[in-house]
Design a protein around this motif. Structure first.
Motif, mmCIF file in Angstrom:
data_model
loop_
_atom_site.group_PDB
_atom_site.id
_atom_site.type_symbol
_atom_site.label_atom_id
_atom_site.label_comp_id
_atom_site.label_asym_id
_atom_site.label_seq_id
_atom_site.Cartn_x
_atom_site.Cartn_y
_atom_site.Cartn_z
ATOM 1 N N VAL A 99 0.839 -1.210 0.000
ATOM 2 C CA VAL A 99 0.000 0.000 0.000
ATOM 3 C C VAL A 99 0.869 1.253 0.000
ATOM 4 N N GLY A 183 -3.455 -0.416 -4.517
ATOM 5 C CA GLY A 183 -3.287 -0.027 -3.124
ATOM 6 C C GLY A 183 -4.573 -0.175 -2.333
ATOM 7 N N LEU A 187 -5.089 -2.757 0.778
ATOM 8 C CA LEU A 187 -5.471 -2.247 2.095
ATOM 9 C C LEU A 187 -6.713 -2.963 2.606
#
Length: 414
Positions: A99, A183, A187
């Motif tokens: 991330v 990302g 996450l």
């Protein structure tokens, strides 16, 4: 009755069955896929990335070598970290690095690309030892080869995700959108893992300390694992030699168009995915992994010799068939290999043993394509270069034989 506690699940003869074992397998495979996709984003978007970062496209291509080099170094301590904080937490940390790496890349500078490469390399180096620690606890021995092979399909799955999704998304929006989407998905996965974290990390040991050379001490203590590591070095060198130069070989010496070569590469990856699952099922059916690894190494050696000696004179369809068959073997060995490493390890050291052999495997990833490139540069022949993976496969046979002898010698002493 209260629900069974983690310790009960681990000691039960039914451990790894049902929902818990499936959840571990799905999570480990998806984490592997996300980290692999992150590794391949820059090569997949090389022209756009190079223009945005002000770098030559060829220099961007070197990022893959740097990523694997960093992953190799990170894996030295990855297993110790997984034991100390828990394999699930280590997986969450790896996802967090992905991330952060995606966010840093948005700066669009050469330094940002370097930092992103460092973060993604460390993340990739952390995934396999953590997954091995989890799978060893929640997978019954009779299913080990298939489960490890399915988990290893996360690597080509990540490549498929990057190859199919990244270019269209970048064309529709821009390359930054691709990093943002990856990302975000990473996450979300890290957050979802928190649901199982307490159960899956019940074996964590905060007293475990980092070591100077990390997990490599396992190779010194257990001679069979040392030979397994060397076999992994040879097999990885053969695999990456094939993947790195197959397209150039098809275009420049088989006179296949670039578009068609790209389709053939996809078939090779697909054959590798099917191979990983099929070889795992075969190994479980036989109840042994080494014979399958021997067979794959022999098949690789023969196929690469044929490609090198006859690839340029065979009909195109037959040469392509040989390449796809090489994909099924040279891309399909990983799951059975890691399952054999787990089988030969003490249950408490599966993560460390996996990390240790992966150090040598990553070295093969770095050395194989470099030597292949040197051979091509000196001989001006990709066909001759394919003798390198043939020799590597032959050396793998020798290493596997030494592994078996060392294991038999150790068993006789005990």
């Amino acid at each position: 009755m209260p629900p069974p506690q983690p310790s009960e699940l681990e000691t039960s003869p039914l451990r790894g069955q049902g929902e818990e074992g499936l959840a571990v397998l799905v999570a480990a495979t998806w984490v592997q896929a996300l980290c692999s996709a992150g590794m391949l984003l820059v090569p997949t978007l090389a022209p756009q990335i190079a223009a945005a970062f002000g770098l030559p496209t060829g220099l961007v291509g070197l990022q893959v070598s740097l990523l694997y080099g960093i992953a190799m170094l990170a894996s030295l301590q990855a297993a110790v970290l997984a034991r100390r904080v828990g394999a699930c937490r280590a997986s969450q940390l790896a996802l967090s690095l992905v991330v952060v790496g995606c966010m840093v890349a948005l700066a669009g500078t050469p330094m940002a690309l370097f930092v992103t490469t460092m973060l993604l390399g460390v993340a990739y180096g952390m995934t396999n030892p953590a997954a091995a620690q989890l799978l060893a606890r929640f997978t019954p021995p009779e299913r080990r080869n298939l489960v490890y092979s399915i988990k290893q399909t996360g690597v080509p799955l990540g490549g498929i995700l990057a190859g199919l999704a990244a270019p269209p998304l970048a064309s529709l929006w821009n390359w930054q959108a691709v990093f943002l989407i990856l990302g975000g998905a990473t996450l979300l996965t890290a957050l979802l893992l928190q649901i199982r974290r307490q159960r899956w990390d019940s074996d964590r040991d905060a007293a475990v300390r980092m070591q100077g050379v990390g997990s490599l001490t396992v190779l010194h203590r257990h001679r069979p694992l040392f030979w397994m590591g060397l076999a992994g070095f040879c097999l990885a060198a053969a695999q990456l030699s094939l993947l790195s130069f197959a397209v150039a070989f098809m275009v420049e010496e088989l006179f296949i168009t670039l578009v068609a070569a790209g389709v053939i590469i996809s078939f090779m990856h697909a054959a590798g995915v099917l191979g990983r699952i099929g070889w795992g099922m075969l190994a479980d059916r036989l109840g042994r992994s080494l014979p399958v690894l021997f067979g794959l190494s022999v098949a690789m050696a023969g196929l690469f010799v044929l490609i090198s000696a006859l690839g340029g004179v065979l009909p195109q369809w037959l040469a392509v068939l040989l390449l796809v068959m090489a994909g099924a073997t040279a891309i399909g060995w990983n799951g059975v290999y890691l399952a054999e490493v787990a089988r030969r390890s003490h249950p408490a050291e599966v993560g460390e043993a996996t990390a240790a052999v992966l150090v040598l495997t990553y070295m093969g990833v770095l050395v194989g394509p470099a030597l292949f490139s040197l051979i091509v540069g000196l001989s001006d022949s990709y066909a001759l270069g394919f003798l390198l993976p043939a020799v590597a496969a032959m050396l793998a046979i020798v290493c596997l034989a030494n592994c078996r002898r060392a294991g038999d010698a150790g068993a006789s002493r005990t």
